[in-house]
Design an enzyme around this catalytic site. Structure first.
Site, PDB file in Angstrom:
ATOM      1  N   CYS A  86       1.082  -0.785   0.146  1.00  0.00           N
ATOM      2  CA  CYS A  86      -0.165   0.228   0.174  1.00  0.00           C
ATOM      3  C   CYS A  86       1.035   1.440  -0.056  1.00  0.00           C
ATOM      4  O   CYS A  86       0.491   2.015   0.165  1.00  0.00           O
ATOM      5  CB  CYS A  86      -0.661  -0.092   1.160  1.00  0.00           C
ATOM      6  N   HIS A 138      -2.669   7.166   3.309  1.00  0.00           N
ATOM      7  CA  HIS A 138      -3.415   5.640   2.780  1.00  0.00           C
ATOM      8  C   HIS A 138      -4.996   5.682   3.939  1.00  0.00           C
ATOM      9  O   HIS A 138      -4.936   5.424   4.291  1.00  0.00           O
ATOM     10  CB  HIS A 138      -2.807   4.559   3.268  1.00  0.00           C
ATOM     11  N   ASN A 165     -10.511  -0.770   1.455  1.00  0.00           N
ATOM     12  CA  ASN A 165      -9.004   0.191   1.160  1.00  0.00           C
ATOM     13  C   ASN A 165      -8.394  -0.005  -0.674  1.00  0.00           C
ATOM     14  O   ASN A 165      -8.396  -1.839  -1.105  1.00  0.00           O
ATOM     15  CB  ASN A 165      -8.336  -0.946   2.324  1.00  0.00           C
TER      16      ASN A 165
HETATM   17  O1  UT7 Z   1      -3.842  -1.568   3.403  1.00  0.00           O
HETATM   18  C1  UT7 Z   1      -2.666  -2.285   4.282  1.00  0.00           C
HETATM   19  C2  UT7 Z   1      -2.639  -1.977   5.221  1.00  0.00           C
HETATM   20  N1  UT7 Z   1      -4.361  -2.558   6.169  1.00  0.00           N
HETATM   21  C3  UT7 Z   1      -4.728  -2.039   7.608  1.00  0.00           C
HETATM   22  O2  UT7 Z   1      -4.072  -0.895   7.917  1.00  0.00           O
HETATM   23  C4  UT7 Z   1      -4.916  -3.113   8.126  1.00  0.00           C
HETATM   24  C5  UT7 Z   1      -5.115  -2.368   9.768  1.00  0.00           C
HETATM   25  N2  UT7 Z   1      -6.504  -3.734  10.241  1.00  0.00           N
HETATM   26  C6  UT7 Z   1      -7.873  -2.739  10.782  1.00  0.00           C
HETATM   27  O3  UT7 Z   1      -8.231  -2.547  10.184  1.00  0.00           O
HETATM   28  C7  UT7 Z   1      -8.706  -4.403  11.982  1.00  0.00           C
HETATM   29  O4  UT7 Z   1      -7.918  -4.683  12.297  1.00  0.00           O
HETATM   30  C8  UT7 Z   1      -9.675  -4.943  11.206  1.00  0.00           C
HETATM   31  C9  UT7 Z   1     -10.859  -4.097  10.624  1.00  0.00           C
HETATM   32  C10 UT7 Z   1      -9.346  -5.659  10.200  1.00  0.00           C
HETATM   33  C11 UT7 Z   1      -9.820  -5.978  12.049  1.00  0.00           C
HETATM   34  O5  UT7 Z   1     -10.716  -5.287  13.330  1.00  0.00           O
HETATM   35  P1  UT7 Z   1     -10.425  -5.135  15.012  1.00  0.00           P
HETATM   36  O6  UT7 Z   1     -11.203  -4.488  15.563  1.00  0.00           O
HETATM   37  O7  UT7 Z   1      -8.908  -5.561  14.404  1.00  0.00           O
HETATM   38  O8  UT7 Z   1     -11.241  -6.567  15.258  1.00  0.00           O
HETATM   39  P2  UT7 Z   1     -10.494  -8.188  15.570  1.00  0.00           P
HETATM   40  O9  UT7 Z   1      -9.616  -8.193  14.177  1.00  0.00           O
HETATM   41  O10 UT7 Z   1      -9.555  -7.793  16.954  1.00  0.00           O
HETATM   42  O11 UT7 Z   1     -11.770  -9.132  15.447  1.00  0.00           O
HETATM   43  C12 UT7 Z   1     -12.571  -8.442  16.422  1.00  0.00           C
HETATM   44  C13 UT7 Z   1     -13.854  -9.390  16.523  1.00  0.00           C
HETATM   45  C14 UT7 Z   1     -13.516 -11.163  16.340  1.00  0.00           C
HETATM   46  O12 UT7 Z   1     -14.300 -12.024  16.694  1.00  0.00           O
HETATM   47  P3  UT7 Z   1     -13.954 -12.361  18.544  1.00  0.00           P
HETATM   48  O13 UT7 Z   1     -13.463 -12.970  18.251  1.00  0.00           O
HETATM   49  O14 UT7 Z   1     -13.946 -11.161  19.383  1.00  0.00           O
HETATM   50  O15 UT7 Z   1     -15.298 -12.997  18.514  1.00  0.00           O
HETATM   51  C15 UT7 Z   1     -13.802 -11.639  15.030  1.00  0.00           C
HETATM   52  O16 UT7 Z   1     -13.984 -12.959  14.297  1.00  0.00           O
HETATM   53  O17 UT7 Z   1     -14.491  -8.932  15.027  1.00  0.00           O
HETATM   54  C16 UT7 Z   1     -15.043 -10.814  14.226  1.00  0.00           C
HETATM   55  N3  UT7 Z   1     -14.743 -10.257  12.673  1.00  0.00           N
HETATM   56  C17 UT7 Z   1     -15.655  -9.972  12.216  1.00  0.00           C
HETATM   57  N4  UT7 Z   1     -17.571 -10.004  12.316  1.00  0.00           N
HETATM   58  C18 UT7 Z   1     -17.619  -9.229  12.106  1.00  0.00           C
HETATM   59  C19 UT7 Z   1     -13.879  -9.983  11.893  1.00  0.00           C
HETATM   60  N5  UT7 Z   1     -13.842  -9.885  11.021  1.00  0.00           N
HETATM   61  C20 UT7 Z   1     -15.666  -9.509  10.550  1.00  0.00           C
HETATM   62  C21 UT7 Z   1     -16.213  -9.325   9.827  1.00  0.00           C
HETATM   63  N6  UT7 Z   1     -17.597  -9.281  10.501  1.00  0.00           N
HETATM   64  N7  UT7 Z   1     -15.953  -8.651   8.809  1.00  0.00           N
END
Ligand code: UT7
Length: 312
Positions: free
Chosen positions: A113, A239, A269
């Site tokens: 990115c 970004h 993204n």
């Molecule tokens: O361009 C490259 C750079 N990439 C980035 O900058 C990405 C950076 N990271 C992020 O933007 C965030 O970490 C995400 C948006 C990818 C994820 O958000 P988060 O707040 O860090 O969520 P998490 O991964 O900690 O997941 C929290 C919960 C989990 O469930 P449990 O274990 O708490 O029951 C996930 O399984 O949310 C769940 N989850 C979802 N639920 C509904 C993960 N994806 C989804 C989804 N819908 N799409």
């Protein structure tokens, strides 16, 4: 010191718009989760359009808008992690399709990115050596091709699109650039070509933590190098990975949120394409005024990071 100036911009998005509700038909997710965790509401997915076609459309718009003739270009660089082919590169396809001169470098760069920022700095190097006045820098992605639509942790995040800029050198103008890398195959991994379709894997939380450090780091380095302060910057163009990352950085730096341009709600993204798409939208909306100081900052796979400070 010769500054780098953006002469004109262009963008291209595939026709198909996919909403969060559409995504919730593919995986266990909801509009509420995606919107609150990422800020994303819709994204565009290619359906027939190739990555090179998007790059071409964005490049044509930038060239037309700047009234720049292909013969006056000294380089064509496409930043991408999703070229249509390993070879020929998208930049070589553009050489053919846009009728670019045959005696200039045309190549793709894979810096995740952060690709667009790296490509700007590389283009500046060619401009400094060349007798020709302009370079074409494009960020173009077809991320839907490498998205695992069974993985709700990644598939809701990405979108396809392309952004292009024509750049030139400007005597006396402000320009600074910082680039960096820290190898890490766990944070973000895009599988290499093989018999299976390659997918993108990401440890979202690790990348989030990295991003909220990398973005302020780039901003501070650029301000220190130019002797400018946060208040001197008219626009921050980060970004567009996640609204929460941008809001967090704005708050940490105590910069009004409105100074950080955001459009991930419409496009998701789009990796290397996100910053040039944002610049084109901002230019189209008349948000960018001559003399304004613009700080672009990218971060992503590699891991890599990079920032560029320039005057509009
Ligand atoms: O361009 C490259 C750079 N990439 C980035 O900058 C990405 C950076 N990271 C992020 O933007 C965030 O970490 C995400 C948006 C990818 C994820 O958000 P988060 O707040 O860090 O969520 P998490 O991964 O900690 O997941 C929290 C919960 C989990 O469930 P449990 O274990 O708490 O029951 C996930 O399984 O949310 C769940 N989850 C979802 N639920 C509904 C993960 N994806 C989804 C989804 N819908 N799409």
């Amino acid at each position: 010191m010769k500054g780098l100036k953006i002469v004109s911009t262009g963008r291209a998005l595939p026709a198909k718009v996919v909403t969060n509700d559409d995504m919730s038909k593919l995986v266990e997710t909801s509009d509420e989760w995606i919107t609150t965790r990422t800020g994303i509401r819709t994204r565009h997915f290619c359906e027939g359009e190739t990555q090179a076609a998007l790059a071409e459309q964005a490049a044509r718009r930038a060239l037309e808008q700047g009234k720049v003739e292909p013969k006056d270009l000294c380089a064509c660089i496409v930043a991408t992690v999703t070229p249509d082919h390993s070879a020929p590169t998208s930049a070589c396809l553009l050489q053919q399709r846009l009728g670019l001169p045959e005696d200039i470098p045309c190549f793709d760069m894979n810096v995740g990115c952060t690709g667009f920022i790296y490509a700007l700095q590389v283009a500046r190097g060619f401009l400094l050596q060349s007798g020709r006045p302009y370079a074409l820098v494009i960020g173009a992605e077809s991320l839907s091709r490498i998205t695992d639509f069974t993985d709700r942790g990644t598939c809701v995040l990405f979108g396809d699109g392309a952004g292009a800029v024509v750049v030139t050198l400007e005597e006396g103008g402000i320009y600074a650039c910082t680039l960096g890398a820290r190898g890490d195959a766990e944070a973000i991994l895009i599988e290499g070509p093989g018999p299976e379709r390659p997918y993108i894997h990401m440890d979202g939380q690790k990348v989030f933590r990295f991003a909220v450090e990398a973005v302020p780091h780039c901003i501070h380095v650029l301000l220190e190098e130019t002797g400018l302060s946060l208040e001197d910057i008219d626009w921050f163009v980060p970004h567009q990975a996640n609204k929460r990352i941008i809001d967090h950085v704005a708050k940490k730096l105590k910069v009004p949120n409105e100074k950080f341009y955001q459009n991930m709600m419409r496009y998701g993204n789009t990796s290397a394409a996100s910053i040039p798409i944002a610049l084109d939208e901002m230019a189209e909306q008349g948000l960018l005024k001559k003399g304004q100081k613009i700080l672009c900052v990218g971060f992503g796979a590699g891991l890599t990071w990079g920032g560029a400070l320039l005057e509009w």
